[in-house]
Design a protein around this motif. Structure first.
Motif, PDB file in Angstrom:
ATOM      1  N   LEU A 103       0.880  -1.049  -0.046  1.00 12.38           N
ATOM      2  CA  LEU A 103       0.187   0.060   0.091  1.00 12.38           C
ATOM      3  C   LEU A 103       1.004   1.230  -0.018  1.00 12.38           C
ATOM      4  N   LEU A 104       0.541   2.302  -0.766  1.00 13.34           N
ATOM      5  CA  LEU A 104       1.653   3.326  -0.907  1.00 13.34           C
ATOM      6  C   LEU A 104       0.654   4.665  -1.159  1.00 13.34           C
ATOM      7  N   GLU A 105       1.219   5.706  -1.280  1.00 13.55           N
ATOM      8  CA  GLU A 105       0.442   7.091  -1.625  1.00 13.55           C
ATOM      9  C   GLU A 105       1.387   7.867  -2.691  1.00 13.55           C
ATOM     10  N   THR A 106       0.951   8.227  -3.774  1.00 12.23           N
ATOM     11  CA  THR A 106       1.819   8.940  -4.681  1.00 12.23           C
ATOM     12  C   THR A 106       1.019  10.207  -4.906  1.00 12.23           C
ATOM     13  N   GLY A 107       1.481  11.326  -4.775  1.00 12.51           N
ATOM     14  CA  GLY A 107       0.878  12.388  -5.218  1.00 12.51           C
ATOM     15  C   GLY A 107      -0.474  12.714  -4.168  1.00 12.51           C
ATOM     16  N   GLY A 108      -0.482  12.155  -3.148  1.00 15.27           N
ATOM     17  CA  GLY A 108      -1.779  12.349  -2.306  1.00 15.27           C
ATOM     18  C   GLY A 108      -2.982  11.490  -2.715  1.00 15.27           C
ATOM     19  N   GLU A 109      -2.419  10.350  -3.740  1.00 17.57           N
ATOM     20  CA  GLU A 109      -3.372   9.308  -4.196  1.00 17.57           C
ATOM     21  C   GLU A 109      -3.075   8.112  -3.327  1.00 17.57           C
ATOM     22  N   ARG A 110      -4.001   7.363  -2.632  1.00 19.30           N
ATOM     23  CA  ARG A 110      -3.616   6.247  -2.074  1.00 19.30           C
ATOM     24  C   ARG A 110      -3.883   5.029  -3.282  1.00 19.30           C
ATOM     25  N   ARG A 111      -2.847   4.200  -3.293  1.00 16.83           N
ATOM     26  CA  ARG A 111      -2.539   3.233  -4.212  1.00 16.83           C
ATOM     27  C   ARG A 111      -2.191   1.942  -3.636  1.00 16.83           C
ATOM     28  N   ALA A 112      -2.168   0.975  -4.525  1.00 13.34           N
ATOM     29  CA  ALA A 112      -1.882  -0.575  -4.197  1.00 13.34           C
ATOM     30  C   ALA A 112      -0.947  -0.880  -5.164  1.00 13.34           C
ATOM     31  N   ARG A 113       0.127  -1.746  -4.750  1.00 14.88           N
ATOM     32  CA  ARG A 113       0.890  -2.538  -5.937  1.00 14.88           C
ATOM     33  C   ARG A 113       0.437  -4.128  -5.869  1.00 14.88           C
ATOM     34  N   ILE A 114      -0.167  -4.368  -7.070  1.00 11.60           N
ATOM     35  CA  ILE A 114      -0.886  -5.710  -7.006  1.00 11.60           C
ATOM     36  C   ILE A 114       0.108  -6.386  -7.688  1.00 11.60           C
ATOM     37  N   ALA A 115       0.637  -7.797  -6.968  1.00 10.95           N
ATOM     38  CA  ALA A 115       1.418  -8.739  -7.519  1.00 10.95           C
ATOM     39  C   ALA A 115       0.455  -9.547  -8.627  1.00 10.95           C
TER      40      ALA A 115
END
Length: 135
Positions: A103-115
């Motif tokens: 789980l991460l945040e980039t430029g204020g957007e919550r994101r997920a890296r999916i394997a």
């Protein structure tokens, strides 16, 4: 995706596909314009050292992309990348899966890296990759 907060390890993607047939390969040839005889001509495949024709790598990648977009709205996908791991034989029944790896945040957007993985019915990985999605 569910309404609960996503967590590392959650399965986001899961889709099973029917066995790849000669007909599937012929249809893909026509749709893609990829008429490499290794995928449709058994004599050519055998002369090249293979026991039979085998699937186009991009067909397998297309299955994984379809599984991803069935689970995640296309507008939420920020990136999608793959690497080919093994030849996908005729008759393979593929299962595509994706789990949250980070789980991460980039430029204020919550994101997920999916394997992401695509495996055949024997558990052999045919394709691996990842996607970054907005949550």
């Amino acid at each position: 995706m569910s309404k609960t907060a996503p967590a590392v390890g959650d399965r986001i993607v899961h889709k099973e596909f029917p066995a790849i047939t000669r007909h599937t390969l012929a249809l893909y040839c026509g749709a893609s314009g990829d008429h490499n005889p290794i995928h449709v001509d058994i004599d050519f495949a055998k002369a090249s050292g293979f026991p039979d024709v085998f699937s186009h790598g991009m067909l397998v990648m297309g299955y994984l992309g379809q599984a991803l977009t069935d689970a995640v709205a296309p507008g939420k996908i920020r990136s999608f990348s793959t690497r080919f791991a093994a030849i996908t034989q005729l008759g393979a029944q593929l299962t595509c899966e994706g789990h949250i790896a980070e789980l991460l945040e980039t430029g204020g957007e919550r994101r997920a890296r999916i394997a992401l993985t695509t495996k055949d019915q024997h558990g052999e990985t045919k394709l691996a990759g990842e996607a970054i999605i907005a949550l």
